[in-house]
Design a protein around this motif. Structure first.
Motif, PDB file in Angstrom:
ATOM      1  N   ILE A  39       0.872  -1.176   0.000  1.00 45.47           N
ATOM      2  CA  ILE A  39       0.000   0.000   0.000  1.00 45.47           C
ATOM      3  C   ILE A  39       0.904   1.219   0.000  1.00 45.47           C
ATOM      4  O   ILE A  39       1.593   1.494   0.984  1.00 45.47           O
ATOM      5  CB  ILE A  39      -0.936   0.039   1.220  1.00 45.47           C
ATOM      6  CG1 ILE A  39      -1.768  -1.240   1.312  1.00 45.47           C
ATOM      7  CG2 ILE A  39      -1.851   1.274   1.142  1.00 45.47           C
ATOM      8  CD1 ILE A  39      -2.675  -1.297   2.539  1.00 45.47           C
ATOM      9  N   ALA A  40       0.944   1.921  -1.126  1.00 49.56           N
ATOM     10  CA  ALA A  40       1.743   3.134  -1.261  1.00 49.56           C
ATOM     11  C   ALA A  40       0.854   4.319  -0.939  1.00 49.56           C
ATOM     12  O   ALA A  40      -0.159   4.537  -1.605  1.00 49.56           O
ATOM     13  CB  ALA A  40       2.307   3.254  -2.670  1.00 49.56           C
ATOM     14  N   SER A  41       1.220   5.096   0.080  1.00 46.58           N
ATOM     15  CA  SER A  41       0.317   6.134   0.556  1.00 46.58           C
ATOM     16  C   SER A  41       1.089   7.294   1.171  1.00 46.58           C
ATOM     17  O   SER A  41       2.239   7.141   1.602  1.00 46.58           O
ATOM     18  CB  SER A  41      -0.649   5.543   1.597  1.00 46.58           C
ATOM     19  OG  SER A  41      -1.522   6.522   2.112  1.00 46.58           O
ATOM     20  N   THR A  42       0.443   8.452   1.230  1.00 43.56           N
ATOM     21  CA  THR A  42       1.005   9.585   1.961  1.00 43.56           C
ATOM     22  C   THR A  42       0.705   9.477   3.448  1.00 43.56           C
ATOM     23  O   THR A  42       1.109  10.351   4.227  1.00 43.56           O
ATOM     24  CB  THR A  42       0.441  10.909   1.415  1.00 43.56           C
ATOM     25  OG1 THR A  42      -0.990  10.869   1.450  1.00 43.56           O
ATOM     26  CG2 THR A  42       0.912  11.149  -0.011  1.00 43.56           C
ATOM     27  N   GLN A  43      -0.002   8.423   3.861  1.00 43.79           N
ATOM     28  CA  GLN A  43      -0.303   8.174   5.265  1.00 43.79           C
ATOM     29  C   GLN A  43       0.128   6.755   5.629  1.00 43.79           C
ATOM     30  O   GLN A  43       0.028   5.853   4.779  1.00 43.79           O
ATOM     31  CB  GLN A  43      -1.804   8.311   5.529  1.00 43.79           C
ATOM     32  CG  GLN A  43      -2.428   9.613   5.038  1.00 43.79           C
ATOM     33  CD  GLN A  43      -3.938   9.561   5.099  1.00 43.79           C
ATOM     34  OE1 GLN A  43      -4.522   9.435   6.174  1.00 43.79           O
ATOM     35  NE2 GLN A  43      -4.587   9.644   3.943  1.00 43.79           N
ATOM     36  N   PRO A  44       0.580   6.531   6.851  1.00 43.06           N
ATOM     37  CA  PRO A  44       0.901   5.159   7.259  1.00 43.06           C
ATOM     38  C   PRO A  44      -0.356   4.283   7.205  1.00 43.06           C
ATOM     39  O   PRO A  44      -1.411   4.683   7.694  1.00 43.06           O
ATOM     40  CB  PRO A  44       1.410   5.322   8.696  1.00 43.06           C
ATOM     41  CG  PRO A  44       1.807   6.754   8.812  1.00 43.06           C
ATOM     42  CD  PRO A  44       0.891   7.520   7.913  1.00 43.06           C
TER      43      PRO A  44
END
Length: 379
Positions: A220-225
């Motif tokens: 899961i590539a995200s700007t949030q953990p």
């Protein structure tokens, strides 16, 4: 939010706008290409088979497209690769309302005439760009190559002032000691447009997964953990959301339902309200395009709350009787450079009333704006 994931069916990025995570940092604008792609290598008892495809000067390498057996939308992109009778499926989808892209790999079939391998592994090397999506990046010494690693989560903050990229995963092993630049990717579509078409991408780490039936690989590539264990929940939520969109189709027809689902991608957030993206890859929300598209996107489909929100967004930006034609990518003043967007706005309001008979919304939020528009045009 206005961000997106985009590439070609064979996984070869041909545009500088192609990437697995183009994040809208100021929805629907402020788009930055964070994660360009994943370099993928399948290991069968230690023998390596590259699934990726890239164009470099005078060569396409590796040529993973040779293993691509099938592509389908089910309901999002699913790629099936076959190597020596073993099929592996890769699915890509985004999380609604987040700058998050999920990439899943699983064994689909194990068969063929040859004996099955005892060990099947998958190595993934994230390639990051971290730049404005209109530009390209080159190898540089300003990049912070450090990877903050926790169980199931790797976080990268290459440049001050840009968001971190968090890679939630279920890998059995993460290595960050051999970080390096991959140089001279070529984007053929940009070459044809006469623009800068070469780019260097950085690989901060390697993720190694052991594959077996029922146990695949997830990033899961995200700007949030995020938590990779939640991937099934995310997947089902996205499938349910798309099913609900189909229910809004004005008639029960496969083609119309397909159009309804596709059109939903253009409805995005602007602050707390809704707007319409004029087109991917590089357009934002344009006044003329939004008002022309509004009846088809939100009225014929019965999404009257979305229509109200879009009208409210643009009504708040009317200036001296004119509707903004374009909201810039940054925080500059909207551009008022079209004569007919305002007239399309009036027609969109007419359409809204014809479908809803919602005079309260008209009286409370739109009537004053409309009389102001008329006054400026008459004057």
């Amino acid at each position: 939010l206005g961000g997106f994931a985009s590439s070609t069916i064979i996984g070869l990025n041909t545009r500088r706008y192609h990437g697995l995570l183009v994040a809208a940092t100021k929805p629907p604008a402020g788009r930055y290409l964070l994660l360009s792609k994943l370099e993928e290598t399948l290991l069968l008892d230690g023998r390596a088979f590259d699934l990726s495809t890239n164009r470099y000067p005078s060569v396409v390498h590796p040529q993973g497209f040779r293993y691509l057996k099938q592509f389908r939308l089910d309901p999002f992109p699913v790629f099936t690769y076959e190597i020596e009778g073993i099929e592996i499926e890769k699915a890509v989808f985004m999380v609604q309302g987040e700058n998050s892209t999920i990439i899943q790999y699983q064994l689909a079939k194990m068969g063929g005439s040859k004996s099955l391998p005892e060990k099947i592994a998958l190595e993934l090397r994230p390639l990051i760009a971290f730049r404005d999506y209109h530009s390209t990046t080159r190898e540089n010494t300003a990049l912070n190559a450090g990877v903050a690693s926790l169980p199931g989560l790797a976080s990268i903050t290459p440049y001050t002032g840009l968001p971190s990229l968090h890679l939630a995963h279920n890998a059995g092993q993460l290595e960050s000691g051999h970080a390096s630049w991959y140089r001279n990717f070529e984007y053929e579509a940009e070459r044809e447009r006469g623009l800068d078409f070469t780019e260097d991408l950085f690989n901060p780490c390697l993720l190694r997964f052991n594959l077996r039936p029922g146990a695949g690989a997830v990033i899961i590539a995200s700007t949030q953990p995020r938590d990779a264990a939640s991937v099934d929940e995310y997947r089902q939520a996205e499938i349910s959301r798309r099913v609900s969109i189909v229910r809004h189709a004005p008639i029960k027809d496969a083609f119309v339902e397909s159009l309804t689902t596709a059109a939903d991608q253009f409805i995005a957030a602007r602050g707390e309200q809704k707007t319409v993206i004029a087109g991917y890859h590089w357009f934002g929300d344009w006044g003329r395009d939004t008002m022309i598209a509004l009846p088809g996107l939100a009225l014929t489909t019965g999404r009257y709350d979305v229509a109200r929100s879009i009208l409210r967004t643009f009504a708040r930006h009317v200036d001296r009787g004119m509707l903004p034609n374009r909201f810039p990518d940054a925080d500059e003043t909207p551009e008022y450079n079209t004569v007919d967007a305002t007239l399309w706005f009036i027609d969109a309001v007419r359409s809204y009333l014809a479908y809803t008979d919602d005079l309260d919304f008209m009286d409370n939020e739109l009537y004053g704006v409309l009389t102001e528009i008329v006054s400026w045009h008459v004057g």
